[in-house]
Motif scaffolding. Structure first.
Motif, PDB file in Angstrom:
ATOM      1  N   UNK A  68       0.803  -1.227   0.000  1.00 12.79           N
ATOM      2  CA  UNK A  68       0.000   0.000   0.000  1.00 12.79           C
ATOM      3  C   UNK A  68       0.838   1.281   0.000  1.00 12.79           C
ATOM      4  N   UNK A  69       2.155   1.140  -0.117  1.00 11.22           N
ATOM      5  CA  UNK A  69       3.003   2.327  -0.082  1.00 11.22           C
ATOM      6  C   UNK A  69       3.972   2.393  -1.261  1.00 11.22           C
ATOM      7  N   UNK A  70       4.667   1.302  -1.546  1.00  8.65           N
ATOM      8  CA  UNK A  70       5.642   1.308  -2.645  1.00  8.65           C
ATOM      9  C   UNK A  70       5.355   0.241  -3.687  1.00  8.65           C
ATOM     10  N   UNK A  71       4.178  -0.368  -3.621  1.00 10.53           N
ATOM     11  CA  UNK A  71       3.907  -1.539  -4.454  1.00 10.53           C
ATOM     12  C   UNK A  71       3.015  -1.287  -5.667  1.00 10.53           C
ATOM     13  N   UNK A  72       2.814  -0.032  -6.044  1.00 16.03           N
ATOM     14  CA  UNK A  72       1.954   0.234  -7.193  1.00 16.03           C
ATOM     15  C   UNK A  72       2.643  -0.192  -8.489  1.00 16.03           C
ATOM     16  N   UNK A  98       5.074  -9.251 -14.983  1.00 15.96           N
ATOM     17  CA  UNK A  98       4.652  -8.443 -16.131  1.00 15.96           C
ATOM     18  C   UNK A  98       5.706  -7.387 -16.460  1.00 15.96           C
ATOM     19  N   UNK A  99       6.260  -6.740 -15.414  1.00 15.01           N
ATOM     20  CA  UNK A  99       7.288  -5.717 -15.627  1.00 15.01           C
ATOM     21  C   UNK A  99       8.573  -6.344 -16.158  1.00 15.01           C
ATOM     22  N   UNK A 100       8.918  -7.508 -15.646  1.00 15.71           N
ATOM     23  CA  UNK A 100      10.138  -8.184 -16.097  1.00 15.71           C
ATOM     24  C   UNK A 100      10.059  -8.521 -17.583  1.00 15.71           C
ATOM     25  N   UNK A 101       8.915  -9.020 -17.994  1.00 13.13           N
ATOM     26  CA  UNK A 101       8.726  -9.369 -19.403  1.00 13.13           C
ATOM     27  C   UNK A 101       8.719  -8.111 -20.277  1.00 13.13           C
ATOM     28  N   UNK A 102       8.052  -7.076 -19.797  1.00 12.46           N
ATOM     29  CA  UNK A 102       7.945  -5.841 -20.569  1.00 12.46           C
ATOM     30  C   UNK A 102       9.308  -5.203 -20.798  1.00 12.46           C
ATOM     31  N   UNK A 103      10.139  -5.178 -19.761  1.00 14.80           N
ATOM     32  CA  UNK A 103      11.421  -4.470 -19.849  1.00 14.80           C
ATOM     33  C   UNK A 103      12.603  -5.411 -20.068  1.00 14.80           C
ATOM     34  N   UNK A 104      12.348  -6.707 -20.032  1.00 16.70           N
ATOM     35  CA  UNK A 104      13.380  -7.716 -20.300  1.00 16.70           C
ATOM     36  C   UNK A 104      14.599  -7.542 -19.393  1.00 16.70           C
ATOM     37  N   UNK A 105      14.331  -7.443 -18.091  1.00 16.63           N
ATOM     38  CA  UNK A 105      15.395  -7.361 -17.091  1.00 16.63           C
ATOM     39  C   UNK A 105      15.344  -8.628 -16.246  1.00 16.63           C
ATOM     40  N   UNK A 106      16.402  -9.394 -16.263  1.00 15.07           N
ATOM     41  CA  UNK A 106      16.405 -10.691 -15.594  1.00 15.07           C
ATOM     42  C   UNK A 106      16.541 -10.568 -14.074  1.00 15.07           C
ATOM     43  N   UNK A 107      15.983 -11.517 -13.318  1.00 11.85           N
ATOM     44  CA  UNK A 107      16.222 -11.573 -11.877  1.00 11.85           C
ATOM     45  C   UNK A 107      17.411 -12.474 -11.541  1.00 11.85           C
ATOM     46  N   UNK A 108      18.063 -13.014 -12.554  1.00 12.04           N
ATOM     47  CA  UNK A 108      19.146 -13.976 -12.356  1.00 12.04           C
ATOM     48  C   UNK A 108      20.517 -13.315 -12.561  1.00 12.04           C
ATOM     49  N   UNK A 109      21.431 -13.569 -11.650  1.00 13.23           N
ATOM     50  CA  UNK A 109      22.763 -13.008 -11.830  1.00 13.23           C
ATOM     51  C   UNK A 109      23.882 -14.025 -11.656  1.00 13.23           C
ATOM     52  N   UNK A 127      10.810   1.824 -11.873  1.00 10.36           N
ATOM     53  CA  UNK A 127      12.130   1.316 -11.481  1.00 10.36           C
ATOM     54  C   UNK A 127      12.702   0.434 -12.579  1.00 10.36           C
ATOM     55  N   UNK A 128      11.866  -0.419 -13.164  1.00  9.73           N
ATOM     56  CA  UNK A 128      12.323  -1.254 -14.279  1.00  9.73           C
ATOM     57  C   UNK A 128      12.757  -0.394 -15.469  1.00  9.73           C
ATOM     58  N   UNK A 142       3.807 -10.970  -7.344  1.00  7.52           N
ATOM     59  CA  UNK A 142       4.546 -11.721  -8.357  1.00  7.52           C
ATOM     60  C   UNK A 142       4.031 -11.424  -9.758  1.00  7.52           C
ATOM     61  N   UNK A 143       2.734 -11.295  -9.891  1.00  8.34           N
ATOM     62  CA  UNK A 143       2.135 -10.990 -11.201  1.00  8.34           C
ATOM     63  C   UNK A 143       2.593  -9.630 -11.698  1.00  8.34           C
TER      64      UNK A 143
END
Length: 302
Positions: free
Chosen positions: A193-197, A269-280, A204-205, A264-265
């Motif tokens: 309810x504060x930073x999750x919009x 959606x943001x990960x797919x849209x901006x193609x930024x991986x969570x894996x390093x 950020x992505x 997670x949804x």
């Protein structure tokens, strides 16, 4: 702000968490950033008998001999050149670092012994050591990450009053992306309810793409121990409506689980849209000496 010099017996703390490194190195105890959600408040009790959570933010202990202690470890025949995580509990680039220069000494040692590191910070002071990070990243793995809970500087100032702005953190990472270091963004914690919009998360992505970040990971708000009391007291004063909703959410295990799925949804959606991986892990494999085997994990503390 009160500072106290202390002597450490060892520079490194061996950890067993599911992270891609075995050792944590924290030059300071206590942190001046004053983050309302700080997970490390409990650690102050181990070093100061009279410490309380407020003391964590205004009583900083400086491990003056930490460079000497680290070199002693590096010289041991048993040392295998494992990744060292710098600043996993307390930021090594908080303001007192301008005077002590201890983080710079640590980086010089890592260059001397070609030892891989990860650095977690919310400070643009890290740019002071651009030359050392650039040099070290050419010989071994260097990971640089910054926690950015919100892209909005006004809200960042409220949540992390003494840390530099989100804008400055983005710019610092963008500058450091010119080195051979792996660059990451940690959205930790995501506060209900504060930073999750979706708008904030997508922004950020979007910035992650602009600054050439290699990966982005996130974690929801965890309310445990001293952190729970400190954060809820802050939130009650800051926004009673959000406070009531958040307390209600965390009372119900099923509600938290449902919230996590919804989050997670948004991130997927943001990960797919901006193609930024969570894996390093792949970046570690590319640069790490063959004698060191990285743990397969995609999570960091800061």
């Amino acid at each position: 702000m009160h500072y106290k010099n202390i002597v450490c017996k060892t520079a490194l703390n061996k950890i067993s968490l599911g992270v891609p490194y075995k050792y944590d190195l924290n030059i300071y105890r206590g942190c001046a950033h004053g983050c309302k959600y700080c997970f490390a408040l409990y650690t102050h009790k181990y070093i100061s008998q009279n410490a309380d959570t407020a003391g964590y933010f205004n009583e900083i202990f400086i491990k003056t001999n930490i460079a000497e202690a680290l070199e002693k470890t590096f010289r041991q025949k048993t040392w295998k050149g494992d990744i060292i995580n710098i600043g996993g509990v307390t930021d090594s680039y908080q303001n007192i670092e301008k005077e002590t220069g201890l983080t710079r000494q640590i980086l010089k040692l890592c260059i001397k012994y070609k030892n891989p590191v990860t650095i977690s910070t919310k400070s643009s002071l890290i740019l002071r050591d651009y030359d050392l990070i650039d040099e070290l990243s050419k010989t071994t793995f260097v990971g640089i990450a910054s926690t950015i809970t919100t892209p909005y500087d006004d809200l960042s100032k409220i949540l992390e009053p003494q840390a530099c702005s989100a804008t400055k953190r983005f710019k610092a990472l963008q500058t450091l992306s010119k080195t051979s270091a792996s660059i990451g963004i940690h959205i930790m914690p995501v506060i209900p309810y504060l930073t999750d919009t979706p708008e904030a998360i997508n922004l950020i992505y979007e910035n992650a793409v602009k600054i050439n970040a290699n990966y982005l990971i996130y974690d929801k708000l965890n309310l445990r121990g001293d952190t729970k009391k400190t954060f809820l007291n802050f939130l009650y004063k800051y926004n009673p409506d959000i406070y009531r909703k958040l307390v209600k959410l965390y009372r119900d295990t099923n509600a938290v689980h449902e919230y996590k799925l919804n989050l997670e949804q948004i991130f997927n959606a943001a990960r797919i849209k901006y193609n930024v991986t969570p894996h390093y892990s792949k970046y570690i494999k590319q640069k790490l000496p063959k004698k060191t085997k990285p743990v397969q994990c995609e999570f960091n503390l800061r």
